[in-house]
Write a protein that holds these residues in place. Structure first.
Motif, PDB file in Angstrom:
ATOM      1  N   GLN A  78       0.725  -1.237   0.052  1.00  0.00           N
ATOM      2  CA  GLN A  78       0.079  -0.108   0.047  1.00  0.00           C
ATOM      3  C   GLN A  78       0.866   1.272  -0.096  1.00  0.00           C
ATOM      4  O   GLN A  78       0.289   2.446  -0.084  1.00  0.00           O
ATOM      5  N   ASP A  79       2.155   1.085   0.056  1.00  0.00           N
ATOM      6  CA  ASP A  79       3.288   2.260  -0.091  1.00  0.00           C
ATOM      7  C   ASP A  79       3.133   2.948  -1.284  1.00  0.00           C
ATOM      8  O   ASP A  79       2.972   2.368  -2.340  1.00  0.00           O
ATOM      9  N   ALA A  80       2.778   4.347  -1.023  1.00  0.00           N
ATOM     10  CA  ALA A  80       2.696   5.167  -2.257  1.00  0.00           C
ATOM     11  C   ALA A  80       3.915   4.837  -3.269  1.00  0.00           C
ATOM     12  O   ALA A  80       3.421   5.114  -4.805  1.00  0.00           O
ATOM     13  N   LYS A  81       5.095   4.720  -2.895  1.00  0.00           N
ATOM     14  CA  LYS A  81       6.156   4.607  -3.709  1.00  0.00           C
ATOM     15  C   LYS A  81       6.386   3.291  -4.220  1.00  0.00           C
ATOM     16  O   LYS A  81       6.677   2.936  -5.335  1.00  0.00           O
ATOM     17  N   MET A  82       6.451   2.283  -3.254  1.00  0.00           N
ATOM     18  CA  MET A  82       6.581   0.760  -3.575  1.00  0.00           C
ATOM     19  C   MET A  82       5.839   0.014  -4.508  1.00  0.00           C
ATOM     20  O   MET A  82       6.025  -0.413  -5.415  1.00  0.00           O
ATOM     21  N   SER A  83       4.431   0.877  -4.396  1.00  0.00           N
ATOM     22  CA  SER A  83       3.273   0.307  -5.130  1.00  0.00           C
ATOM     23  C   SER A  83       3.251   0.682  -6.431  1.00  0.00           C
ATOM     24  O   SER A  83       2.936  -0.023  -7.357  1.00  0.00           O
ATOM     25  N   GLN A  84       4.235   1.394  -6.879  1.00  0.00           N
ATOM     26  CA  GLN A  84       4.458   2.088  -8.377  1.00  0.00           C
ATOM     27  C   GLN A  84       5.707   1.134  -9.062  1.00  0.00           C
ATOM     28  O   GLN A  84       5.583   1.042 -10.257  1.00  0.00           O
ATOM     29  N   SER A  85       6.069   0.061  -8.402  1.00  0.00           N
ATOM     30  CA  SER A  85       6.950  -0.749  -8.940  1.00  0.00           C
ATOM     31  C   SER A  85       6.396  -2.077  -9.110  1.00  0.00           C
ATOM     32  O   SER A  85       5.963  -2.851  -8.186  1.00  0.00           O
ATOM     33  N   LYS A  86       6.169  -2.713 -10.424  1.00  0.00           N
ATOM     34  CA  LYS A  86       5.541  -4.001 -10.486  1.00  0.00           C
ATOM     35  C   LYS A  86       6.414  -4.936  -9.892  1.00  0.00           C
ATOM     36  O   LYS A  86       5.899  -6.060  -9.390  1.00  0.00           O
ATOM     37  N   GLN A  87       7.697  -4.838 -10.201  1.00  0.00           N
ATOM     38  CA  GLN A  87       8.847  -5.688  -9.578  1.00  0.00           C
ATOM     39  C   GLN A  87       8.689  -6.100  -8.046  1.00  0.00           C
ATOM     40  O   GLN A  87       8.794  -6.907  -7.528  1.00  0.00           O
ATOM     41  N   ALA A  88       8.586  -4.971  -7.302  1.00  0.00           N
ATOM     42  CA  ALA A  88       8.438  -4.823  -5.905  1.00  0.00           C
ATOM     43  C   ALA A  88       7.066  -5.529  -5.672  1.00  0.00           C
ATOM     44  O   ALA A  88       7.106  -6.335  -4.554  1.00  0.00           O
ATOM     45  N   CYS A  89       5.937  -5.368  -6.377  1.00  0.00           N
ATOM     46  CA  CYS A  89       4.939  -5.819  -5.934  1.00  0.00           C
ATOM     47  C   CYS A  89       4.986  -7.272  -6.042  1.00  0.00           C
ATOM     48  O   CYS A  89       4.222  -8.134  -5.202  1.00  0.00           O
ATOM     49  N   ALA A  90       5.315  -7.656  -7.178  1.00  0.00           N
ATOM     50  CA  ALA A  90       5.637  -9.133  -7.452  1.00  0.00           C
ATOM     51  C   ALA A  90       6.012  -9.908  -6.074  1.00  0.00           C
ATOM     52  O   ALA A  90       5.732 -11.107  -5.814  1.00  0.00           O
ATOM     53  N   GLY A  91       7.575  -9.147  -5.672  1.00  0.00           N
ATOM     54  CA  GLY A  91       7.975  -9.731  -4.557  1.00  0.00           C
ATOM     55  C   GLY A  91       7.290  -9.733  -3.339  1.00  0.00           C
ATOM     56  O   GLY A  91       7.314 -10.684  -2.583  1.00  0.00           O
ATOM     57  N   LEU A  92       6.547  -8.806  -3.123  1.00  0.00           N
ATOM     58  CA  LEU A  92       5.752  -8.408  -1.731  1.00  0.00           C
ATOM     59  C   LEU A  92       4.740  -9.372  -1.843  1.00  0.00           C
ATOM     60  O   LEU A  92       4.506 -10.169  -0.704  1.00  0.00           O
ATOM     61  N   THR A  93       4.070  -9.738  -2.903  1.00  0.00           N
ATOM     62  CA  THR A  93       3.090 -10.733  -2.909  1.00  0.00           C
ATOM     63  C   THR A  93       3.565 -12.133  -2.774  1.00  0.00           C
ATOM     64  O   THR A  93       2.749 -12.859  -1.826  1.00  0.00           O
ATOM     65  N   ASP A  94       4.538 -12.482  -3.171  1.00  0.00           N
ATOM     66  CA  ASP A  94       5.261 -13.754  -2.666  1.00  0.00           C
ATOM     67  C   ASP A  94       5.647 -13.792  -1.663  1.00  0.00           C
ATOM     68  O   ASP A  94       5.721 -14.920  -0.706  1.00  0.00           O
ATOM     69  N   MET A  95       6.164 -12.274  -0.725  1.00  0.00           N
ATOM     70  CA  MET A  95       6.617 -12.503   0.602  1.00  0.00           C
ATOM     71  C   MET A  95       5.372 -12.920   1.573  1.00  0.00           C
ATOM     72  O   MET A  95       5.557 -13.648   2.482  1.00  0.00           O
ATOM     73  N   LYS A  96       4.253 -12.341   1.020  1.00  0.00           N
ATOM     74  CA  LYS A  96       3.109 -12.724   1.863  1.00  0.00           C
ATOM     75  C   LYS A  96       2.658 -14.232   1.744  1.00  0.00           C
ATOM     76  O   LYS A  96       2.397 -15.071   2.904  1.00  0.00           O
ATOM     77  N   GLN A  97       2.739 -14.690   0.586  1.00  0.00           N
ATOM     78  CA  GLN A  97       2.617 -16.191   0.405  1.00  0.00           C
ATOM     79  C   GLN A  97       3.862 -17.035   1.248  1.00  0.00           C
ATOM     80  O   GLN A  97       3.391 -18.013   1.697  1.00  0.00           O
ATOM     81  N   LEU A  98       4.939 -16.729   1.104  1.00  0.00           N
ATOM     82  CA  LEU A  98       6.056 -17.316   2.027  1.00  0.00           C
ATOM     83  C   LEU A  98       5.691 -17.324   3.380  1.00  0.00           C
ATOM     84  O   LEU A  98       5.602 -18.497   3.934  1.00  0.00           O
ATOM     85  N   PHE A  99       5.124 -16.253   3.782  1.00  0.00           N
ATOM     86  CA  PHE A  99       4.914 -16.459   5.555  1.00  0.00           C
ATOM     87  C   PHE A  99       3.617 -17.136   5.695  1.00  0.00           C
ATOM     88  O   PHE A  99       3.628 -17.735   6.737  1.00  0.00           O
TER      89      PHE A  99
END
Length: 523
Positions: free
Chosen positions: A292-313
């Motif tokens: 939901q971060d204003a800057k990080m949400s602009q990066s598709k690469q970061a969002c893909a990594g964050l989505t996988d991080m949620k799945q990992l946990f």
């Protein structure tokens, strides 16, 4: 007449090859003689030296191990073997197969895979047309193995030595020659399932070894690269800035920021924005917040990594290991080949320096506490195999490496501090005699025990004293003694003595093997 002092005579004798300090009385005799008389006497002394046998031709060895290496005595090897067995047992429990690769590779195989650490690779002298280097880790050789043998699916472990031309810190378990214990899963699978198993393995091993409290930090290269992008880091500086961020576990943020700005040419604004992110730690909640971060949400690469991080946990919760795992944005791991999730396990306690490590530090200053830092690390490297494949075919891989030398530093420290005796052999029984002239009978019984799979020892003397044989068992931790005597031979029995309690019973010769196995089943 020239009157030479004793100091001058000693110097003169040394110049002509006469050993300093030999026969001081002869040198005193020379005092007050003429130079020609001195020459005559020295010639006689040199002739005597030749007759006695001189040091000419004898090479004087420097008795030390090479910098960054060490020897291991039997006690240390016993501890090391226990650690290896724990790790291998865990790998096998998770279904891994074992492989091996050469200790050296073609130089081109290793070049360009380790970022700024490539300077630590040991290059070998040209031995006839091939430029070779000692392996830096076990991951790149594994990727080469997969590509060369067209393997697309394997779960493997590999335990072997690797070499790094690093600045050693012996008391912290950092060497130039050391073992790595690697576990890797290669193949196309659904996201984060193999990654979660690797973290579960780290948790199991560190818990079973009882090293103390630990923490496993996780991050994702895609999250890092997305963070760099939204903070204004130029694309061509991603890897070099990543290597600098990787130093945060060793130096302060101020030092890291200074290196990024002054040495790497990054703007102060970009460095300060990076500083805000790399201070963040958490779990699944942090991944959700960054999505939901204003800057990080602009990066598709970061969002893909964050989505996988949620799945990992979510998988880590099912594996019941989230108590030790933390999502840490400062974790970078500087190796170039990582493409996704990365992780690193660190011990969160310190203790006294192991005596052996301090003595073997080759001039290093002994620290008051041993802070071994990272004891395991790894991550996902989906593109490495494709770099070697002629057609560029990718084999997704994820793995973990246990830093066995650092683990061993802690285990050795605990052994030094503990009063518990470490056994260096597995001998179950000592074959002894209470009387003379029974060597043949002792050897015969020893052979019977060996043939039955019993670990047995016998003293290499014809007529050893019984007390000496019993003392050897005490010193070596051998639990049982099989004692032969003339009466025992007549009765067809063996006197079996328990060393700890000194209890003795007569056991029928044909029941001896069974009784020894029963008594040592838990040893």
């Amino acid at each position: 007449m020239i009157n030479l002092g004793m100091a001058s005579l000693r110097l003169y004798a040394g110049l002509v090859g006469y050993p300093s300090g030999f026969c001081a009385r002869s040198l005193r005799t020379l005092s007050g003689m003429t130079v020609s008389q001195i020459d005559e006497e020295v010639a006689k002394l040199l002739e005597l030296k030749v007759q006695l046998g001189g040091d000419e031709g004898r090479h004087q060895f420097t008795l030390k191990t090479a910098k960054g290496t060490r020897d291991y005595n039997p006690k240390q090897m016993a501890i090391r073997e226990k650690v290896f067995n724990t790790i291998i047992s865990c790998f096998k429990r998770h279904g891994a197969e074992n492989i091996d690769t050469p200790v050296f590779e073609l130089k081109e195989t290793l070049t360009g895979k380790y970022g700024e650490d490539s300077k630590l690779i040991y290059d070998l002298k040209d031995q006839g047309g091939e430029l070779l280097s000692l392996r830096y880790d076990l991951t790149v050789p594994f990727a080469r193995y997969l590509a060369m043998n067209k393997v697309t699916n394997i779960k493997r472990y590999h335990i072997a030595k690797v070499y790094r031309r690093d600045n050693p810190a012996m008391t912290r378990g950092r060497y130039r020659e050391f073992y790595q214990c690697d576990f890797d899963i290669a193949g196309q699978y659904d996201p984060m399932i193999p990654d979660a198993e690797c973290l579960k393995i780290v948790h199991e091993i560190l818990s079973e070894l009882e090293l103390g409290d630990f923490r496993i930090k996780v991050n994702d290269r895609r999250i890092l690269d997305g963070m760099f992008a939204v903070c204004g880091v130029p694309d061509d500086k991603f890897r070099t800035i990543c290597s600098t961020v990787d130093k945060l576990d060793k130096v302060s943020w101020e030092d890291v920021r200074s290196e990024m700005v002054k040495e790497k040419g990054l703007s102060e604004e970009a460095a300060d924005q990076i500083g805000q992110y790399v201070s963040l730690q958490g779990g699944m909640d942090l991944a959700e917040r960054l999505l939901q971060d204003a800057k990080m949400s602009q990066s598709k690469q970061a969002c893909a990594g964050l989505t996988d991080m949620k799945q990992l946990f979510s998988y880590l919760q099912l594996f019941q290991v989230t108590d030790k795992v933390v999502f840490d944005l400062s974790l970078a791991r500087g190796l170039d080949y990582y493409t996704g999730v990365i992780y690193e396990a660190i011990l969160t306690q310190t203790g006294p320096v192991p005596v052996a490590a301090a003595q073997n530090g080759a001039g290093e200053k002994a620290e008051e506490g041993v802070s071994v830092g990272s004891v395991a690390g790894g991550g996902r490297y989906d593109g490495l195999v494709g770099m070697f494949d002629p057609k560029g075919r990718k084999v997704p891989c994820v793995g973990v490496s246990i830093g066995i030398e650092r683990v061993f530093s802690i285990m050795e420290q605990k052994a030094e501090a503990s009063a518990e005796k470490v056994r260096t052999t597995e001998t179950q029984v000592m074959v002894a005699s209470a009387q003379k002239n029974l060597l043949e009978e002792r050897l015969r019984l020893t052979a019977e025990l060996w043939n039955a799979g019993i670990k047995a020892e016998v003293m290499y003397k014809k007529n050893p004293k019984l007390l000496s044989q019993l003392q050897h068992c005490e010193d070596s931790g051998i639990p049982l003694v099989a004692i032969l005597g003339e009466q025992e031979l007549k009765d067809g029995v063996v006197k079996l003595r328990t060393v700890h309690s000194r209890e003795e019973i007569d056991v029928s010769r044909d029941k001896l093997v069974e009784e020894i196995k029963r008594r040592t089943s838990d040893v």
